[in-house]
Design a protein around this motif. Structure first.
Motif, PDB file in Angstrom:
ATOM      1  N   LEU A  17       0.813  -1.102  -0.080  1.00 18.75           N
ATOM      2  CA  LEU A  17      -0.052  -0.104  -0.044  1.00 18.75           C
ATOM      3  C   LEU A  17       1.057   1.151   0.013  1.00 18.75           C
ATOM      4  N   VAL A  20       2.376   1.723  -3.461  1.00 22.16           N
ATOM      5  CA  VAL A  20       1.393   2.385  -4.457  1.00 22.16           C
ATOM      6  C   VAL A  20       1.009   3.546  -4.290  1.00 22.16           C
ATOM      7  N   ALA A  24       1.939   6.518  -6.673  1.00 17.70           N
ATOM      8  CA  ALA A  24       0.659   7.336  -7.367  1.00 17.70           C
ATOM      9  C   ALA A  24       0.824   8.965  -6.870  1.00 17.70           C
ATOM     10  N   ALA A  27       3.599  10.243  -9.564  1.00 17.83           N
ATOM     11  CA  ALA A  27       3.328  10.556 -10.635  1.00 17.83           C
ATOM     12  C   ALA A  27       2.370  11.879 -10.827  1.00 17.83           C
ATOM     13  N   LEU A  28       1.449  12.109  -9.875  1.00 17.13           N
ATOM     14  CA  LEU A  28       0.548  13.178  -9.662  1.00 17.13           C
ATOM     15  C   LEU A  28       1.489  14.451  -9.541  1.00 17.13           C
ATOM     16  N   ALA A  31       3.167  15.175 -12.933  1.00 17.53           N
ATOM     17  CA  ALA A  31       2.082  15.547 -13.792  1.00 17.53           C
ATOM     18  C   ALA A  31       1.819  16.990 -13.707  1.00 17.53           C
ATOM     19  N   ASN A  32       1.479  17.377 -12.360  1.00 16.46           N
ATOM     20  CA  ASN A  32       1.378  18.703 -11.810  1.00 16.46           C
ATOM     21  C   ASN A  32       2.387  19.526 -12.261  1.00 16.46           C
ATOM     22  N   TYR A  34       4.535  19.427 -14.756  1.00 18.70           N
ATOM     23  CA  TYR A  34       4.547  19.679 -16.030  1.00 18.70           C
ATOM     24  C   TYR A  34       3.307  20.443 -16.545  1.00 18.70           C
ATOM     25  N   THR A  35       2.135  20.174 -16.132  1.00 21.69           N
ATOM     26  CA  THR A  35       0.991  20.680 -16.701  1.00 21.69           C
ATOM     27  C   THR A  35       0.493  21.955 -16.160  1.00 21.69           C
ATOM     28  N   ALA A  38       0.600  25.276 -18.438  1.00 21.64           N
ATOM     29  CA  ALA A  38      -0.131  25.386 -19.612  1.00 21.64           C
ATOM     30  C   ALA A  38      -1.637  25.286 -18.997  1.00 21.64           C
ATOM     31  N   ILE A  39      -1.980  24.690 -17.878  1.00 13.85           N
ATOM     32  CA  ILE A  39      -3.362  25.008 -17.505  1.00 13.85           C
ATOM     33  C   ILE A  39      -3.578  26.451 -17.208  1.00 13.85           C
ATOM     34  N   ALA A  42      -4.031  28.338 -20.260  1.00 11.34           N
ATOM     35  CA  ALA A  42      -5.520  27.983 -20.997  1.00 11.34           C
ATOM     36  C   ALA A  42      -6.429  28.659 -20.008  1.00 11.34           C
ATOM     37  N   GLU A  43      -6.510  28.657 -18.756  1.00  6.75           N
ATOM     38  CA  GLU A  43      -7.552  29.231 -17.999  1.00  6.75           C
ATOM     39  C   GLU A  43      -7.680  30.858 -17.966  1.00  6.75           C
ATOM     40  N   ASP A  46      -9.247  31.513 -21.423  1.00  2.00           N
ATOM     41  CA  ASP A  46     -10.672  31.626 -21.320  1.00  2.00           C
ATOM     42  C   ASP A  46     -11.441  32.753 -20.509  1.00  2.00           C
TER      43      ASP A  46
END
Lengths: 213, 231
Positions: A17, A20, A24, A27-28, A31-32, A34-35, A38-39, A42-43, A46
């Motif tokens: 556990l 894992v 996890a 990875a998050l 990802a956060n 690198y994104t 860009a997020i 984009a916002e 908008d």
């Protein structure tokens, strides 16, 4: 068979556990990392698009997102105001108000010029009943355009209501709560403008925290 | 497992259809089928997540102890969905504005955990991937079907705004089934979802029972060789 025995020990399960969860989270986090940029971009695009919708074309020449001011509204909550300039002077302001609709909050963006006249009103987010209350959405009908050019007239406050209540604005068959909520919210938005006009328009030059014109 | 791929596909699309047979994932089936395009979008997004999650679950199935498998699968699926959500938001922002709401809802779709538990935790990686794909496509089929019926009856259109989801080349999908239609609000509202799904299931059952009855009446005829009387 040895592995099967190991698998059923508490230590293995706890470790599993942990591993894992660790993988996890990693990875998050990755990802956060690198994104996020860009997020955010984009916002911002908008927001810029929804802001420029309530301004006539060519109304301002500044970057709305970088010329902001945060004031305290009538309910004590902070409200971010975007200022539209042409040259040095503030020509109008844009801010968001919220109405209490039939099925939840209605997010409304409104633009007001320096004389307190409405430049435009757009509903940006709502959960009103499809086919009934959702006519406030400019994708569904032109109802929200009726606000343009209107201003707060102290001598006739009753006109800021739906027709059923003796005012100027259309209601929809089978849906009065939704337009009533929008009219009320926009009216409160104008009252906010009236209460803070000097800070919004005149005090703008010194209070600017964005890039100079 | 000795499943053939065509068998897995048949199971996913029809025989074990997530919505029409297993009765899983009722929440997105009711909430996101007010139009055919919505159903299609949710279905495709779920298919992608389901195929990958099945593959991941299958690839770690031997290391996961049965006692803690559920929390491991939940963390895995939630992570996967969040990753998809973030990357779509960052790099395919226009698509995200259409699908954004659906993506977050995939986490609560019990069909994903259901397939991880019922299939992927016991089957090889490739089989699990195909199963995820097949189950996802079956889900897409059911959602698009319910959405089409609700949209046609509710607003008189079919696949409206499909070009926003799929790109401008798919503008031909957007049809007006009933011209000058006044709209039938009940179908667009949540009760419409229950009604349409109920009638679809009833139709499917009737059709299947008719088929089995015909097979039963045909069989003795060919064996005995005498015409069967009134049924």
């Amino acid at each position: 068979m040895k592995f099967a025995a190991l698998r059923s020990t508490v230590g293995y399960q706890a470790g599993l556990l942990g591993v894992v969860a660790l993988v996890a989270s990693a990875a998050l986090a990755l990802a956060n990392h690198y994104t996020a940029a860009a997020i955010a971009a984009a916002e911002a695009a908008d927001l810029q698009a929804s802001l420029s919708q309530v301004l006539p074309v060519g109304f301002s020449d500044n970057d709305l997102l970088r010329d902001t001011l945060t004031l305290i509204d009538a309910e004590g909550a902070p409200l971010t105001v975007y200022r539209a300039r042409k040259g040095e002077g503030v020509e109008g302001v844009i801010y968001q108000v919220t109405g209490n609709g039939y099925a939840g909050p209605i997010a409304i963006v409104m633009g007001v010029d320096r004389d307190g006249r409405i430049l435009g009103v757009r509903i940006t987010k709502h959960t009103e009943t499809p086919g009934l209350g959702d006519k406030i959405d400019s994708a569904k009908s032109g109802w929200a355009l009726a606000f343009s050019g209107k201003s707060l007239d102290p001598s006739a406050p009753q006109r800021w209501a739906v027709k059923k209540d003796g005012g100027d604005f259309d209601q929809f068959t089978g849906a009065t709560i939704t337009p009533r909520a929008v009219v009320k919210a926009v009216k409160q938005g104008l009252e906010f403008f009236a209460a803070h006009r000097s800070e919004l328009i005149d005090g703008a030059k010194s209070a600017s925290n964005g890039t100079p014109g | 497992m000795t499943d053939t791929y065509s068998g897995i596909l048949r199971n996913g699309l029809w025989k074990q259809n997530v919505v029409l047979v297993q009765m899983l994932a009722m929440c997105p089936t009711m909430a996101l089928t007010s139009s055919a395009t919505n159903g299609l979008g949710m279905g495709l997004a779920t298919t992608a997540v389901l195929a990958v999650s099945n593959m991941l679950v299958a690839s770690i199935r031997n290391w996961v102890s049965p006692d803690v498998r559920i929390p491991v699968f939940v963390v895995l699926i939630a992570t996967l969905v969040t990753l998809v959500d973030m990357s779509l938001n960052a790099w395919l922002h226009d698509l995200y504005k259409v699908l954004g709401l659906f993506i977050a809802l995939i986490v609560v779709n019990c069909a994903i955990l259901g397939r991880a538990e019922a299939y992927a935790s016991k089957a090889p990686v490739l089989d699990s991937f195909v199963d995820g794909l097949a189950m996802g496509l079956g889900f897409t089929l059911a959602l698009t079907l319910v959405g089409s019926v609700r949209e046609a009856l509710g607003s008189g259109t079919l696949f409206s705004n499909a070009s926003v989801l799929l790109g401008s080349r798919f503008v031909f999908l957007e049809l007006k089934v009933i011209p000058d239609y006044k709209g039938f609000l009940l179908m667009v509202l949540p009760p419409g979802g229950f009604l349409v799904l109920g009638f679809l299931l009833a139709g499917k059952r009737t059709w299947e029972s008719l088929r089995t009855r015909r097979r039963e009446t045909v069989k003795p005829e060919s064996q005995v060789g005498s015409p069967v009387g009134t049924a």
